[in-house]
Scaffold this motif. Structure first.
Motif, short mmCIF file in Angstrom:
data_model
loop_
_atom_site.label_atom_id
_atom_site.label_comp_id
_atom_site.label_asym_id
_atom_site.label_seq_id
_atom_site.Cartn_x
_atom_site.Cartn_y
_atom_site.Cartn_z
N PHE A 100 31.91 57.47 7.29
CA PHE A 100 32.78 57.72 6.12
C PHE A 100 31.87 58.46 4.94
O PHE A 100 32.21 59.60 4.38
N ILE A 101 30.73 57.57 4.63
CA ILE A 101 29.79 58.27 3.50
C ILE A 101 29.22 59.58 4.05
O ILE A 101 29.25 60.65 3.33
N GLY A 102 28.83 59.72 5.42
CA GLY A 102 28.20 60.87 5.53
C GLY A 102 29.38 62.04 5.74
O GLY A 102 28.95 63.03 5.12
N GLN A 103 30.68 61.90 6.10
CA GLN A 103 31.48 62.78 6.00
C GLN A 103 31.88 63.40 4.40
O GLN A 103 31.90 64.39 4.17
N ALA A 104 31.71 62.30 3.80
CA ALA A 104 32.01 62.42 2.26
C ALA A 104 31.05 63.27 1.64
O ALA A 104 31.26 64.23 0.91
N LEU A 105 29.72 63.13 1.85
CA LEU A 105 28.73 63.44 1.10
C LEU A 105 28.50 65.04 1.71
O LEU A 105 27.81 65.87 1.17
N GLN A 106 29.26 65.47 2.91
CA GLN A 106 29.01 66.67 3.55
C GLN A 106 30.42 67.24 3.56
O GLN A 106 30.60 68.49 4.02
N GLY A 107 31.29 66.85 2.79
CA GLY A 107 32.37 67.79 2.32
C GLY A 107 33.50 67.53 3.53
O GLY A 107 34.27 68.54 3.44
N TYR A 113 25.33 54.07 -0.81
CA TYR A 113 25.62 55.48 -1.17
C TYR A 113 24.38 56.00 -1.72
O TYR A 113 24.19 57.45 -1.46
N GLU A 114 23.66 55.67 -2.69
CA GLU A 114 22.68 56.22 -3.28
C GLU A 114 21.64 56.56 -2.31
O GLU A 114 20.76 57.65 -2.51
N TYR A 115 21.13 55.72 -1.48
CA TYR A 115 20.24 55.74 -0.17
C TYR A 115 20.73 56.89 0.46
O TYR A 115 19.76 57.66 0.83
N PHE A 116 21.84 57.02 1.13
CA PHE A 116 22.23 58.15 1.91
C PHE A 116 22.01 59.36 1.08
O PHE A 116 21.82 60.54 1.65
N LYS A 117 22.57 59.42 -0.21
CA LYS A 117 22.72 60.63 -0.95
C LYS A 117 21.13 61.34 -1.20
O LYS A 117 20.75 62.50 -0.91
#
Length: 344
Positions: A216-223, A327-331
């Motif tokens: 989910f986080i990956g998909q959100a960060l990649q639009g 989230y901050e880590y993945f960003k």
């Protein structure tokens, strides 16, 4: 001559005291050390004053997770597959067996290796523990409960597992792992501990490991739109990694040999969780739905009564707090990766 002798004596004494810090450290072997959980455990035991021997065949782990540990005298790394004979020189006080693919995307691609690390690997390490007179903790999982008919799941529930289904290679590897560990405990008198880990998250997870949170986080960060399988009504309970590591440490140091659930009982549906991630990341992605994989558990919530009573443990980090850190880590991870690719 007298002054030289005194100075020499004091110098030798100083050097011996300095080296004793390393010579007489307790030693722990952590398998799967380059993985998500293994790397955090390595951090914790070094912090506690142990000499950590990390072992990993890197089939799903990454050296990036332990890069910061490699220069330390308190850490050594062995590139090895525990499904083969395991040798470690010197004394060992503890063994923590965390080597195993843990996500569906991995164990569906490497089913035989998954079965072998849970069976042959566990057998090899139990033999090593016996020869070294070391206490051994195995990382079992909530997957031993399968698609549960009891909710929340407590340690006395035997589970509802399909042994020949697609998830069976992981579920049954872990169930066998528990069985052989308990056999060594009862037959050989080996000091063993069994932890059943529920969904855990935090820094160093792989974005591509197929589990809901990093996906989910990956998909959100990649639009990209967030993918929910089924109608999203299935539930999970997410525990932050620092809480899990604390539970593992307490269980290892306890005198309790039967399985203990470690997880956060704060249950949420996958649909609601996806909406939380969209809100957290400030994106405007939609949720799209795909077919639910076969035998995917419909409910996951640990009963942690035993952990509270036996270990004095319960989770401290709220999902909101843990998700913000993750989230901050993945960003930052994706930004760093993008910058590195731009330099190539």
């Amino acid at each position: 001559m007298g002054l030289f002798y005194v100075d020499g004596y004091n110098t030798v004494k100083f050097l011996l005291n300095l080296s004793n810090k390393y010579i007489f450290m307790k030693r722990v072997l952590i398998t799967g050390a380059a993985g998500f959980l293994g790397s955090h455990l390595s951090d914790r035991f070094i912090k506690e004053g142990y000499h950590v021997i990390g072992m990993d065949n890197l089939i799903t782990g990454s050296m990036d997770n332990i890069e910061h540990l490699m220069p330390l005298k308190e850490f050594e790394f062995h590139h090895h597959d525990v499904s083969k004979y395991v040798y470690v020189a010197g004394d060992l006080d503890y063994i923590l067996h965390f080597a195993s693919p843990a996500s569906p995307i991995d164990y569906l691609q490497i089913p035989i290796q998954t079965l072998k690390v849970g069976s042959l690997g566990t057998h090899n390490l139990l033999g090593l523990a016996r020869s070294k007179k070391a206490r051994m903790l195995i990382a079992s999982t909530s997957e031993v409960y399968g698609d549960p008919l009891v909710h929340p799941q407590n340690e006395d529930y035997w589970g509802n597992v399909n042994p020949i289904g697609p998830r069976g290679v992981y579920d049954e590897a872990k169930r066998f792992q528990e069985a052989i560990t308990m056999a060594y405990h009862t037959f050989h008198g080996l000091e063993t501990r069994i932890i059943r880990i529920f969904n855990t998250y935090g820094p160093r997870m792989r974005l591509d490991d197929g589990r809901a949170l990093p996906a989910f986080i990956g998909q959100a960060l990649q639009g990209k739109d967030l993918t929910v399988f089924g109608d999203g009504s299935q539930t999970r309970s997410f525990c932050y990694v620092d809480d899990l590591v604390e539970g593992i440490y307490r269980l290892l140091m306890s005198d309790y040999a039967h399985p203990v659930n470690i997880g956060n009982p704060d249950e949420i549906s996958i649909k609601d969780f996806a909406e939380e991630i969209i809100k957290l990341t400030g994106t405007d992605q939609k949720i799209i739905y795909k077919d639910l994989p076969k035998d995917d558990p419909k409910q996951r919530k640990p009963d942690i009564t035993r952990a509270k009573e036996m270990l004095g443990w319960e989770p401290k980090v709220s999902r909101a707090e843990g998700l913000k850190i993750t989230y901050e880590y993945f960003k930052n991870y994706l930004a760093k990766k993008s910058a590195q690719e731009a330099q190539v």
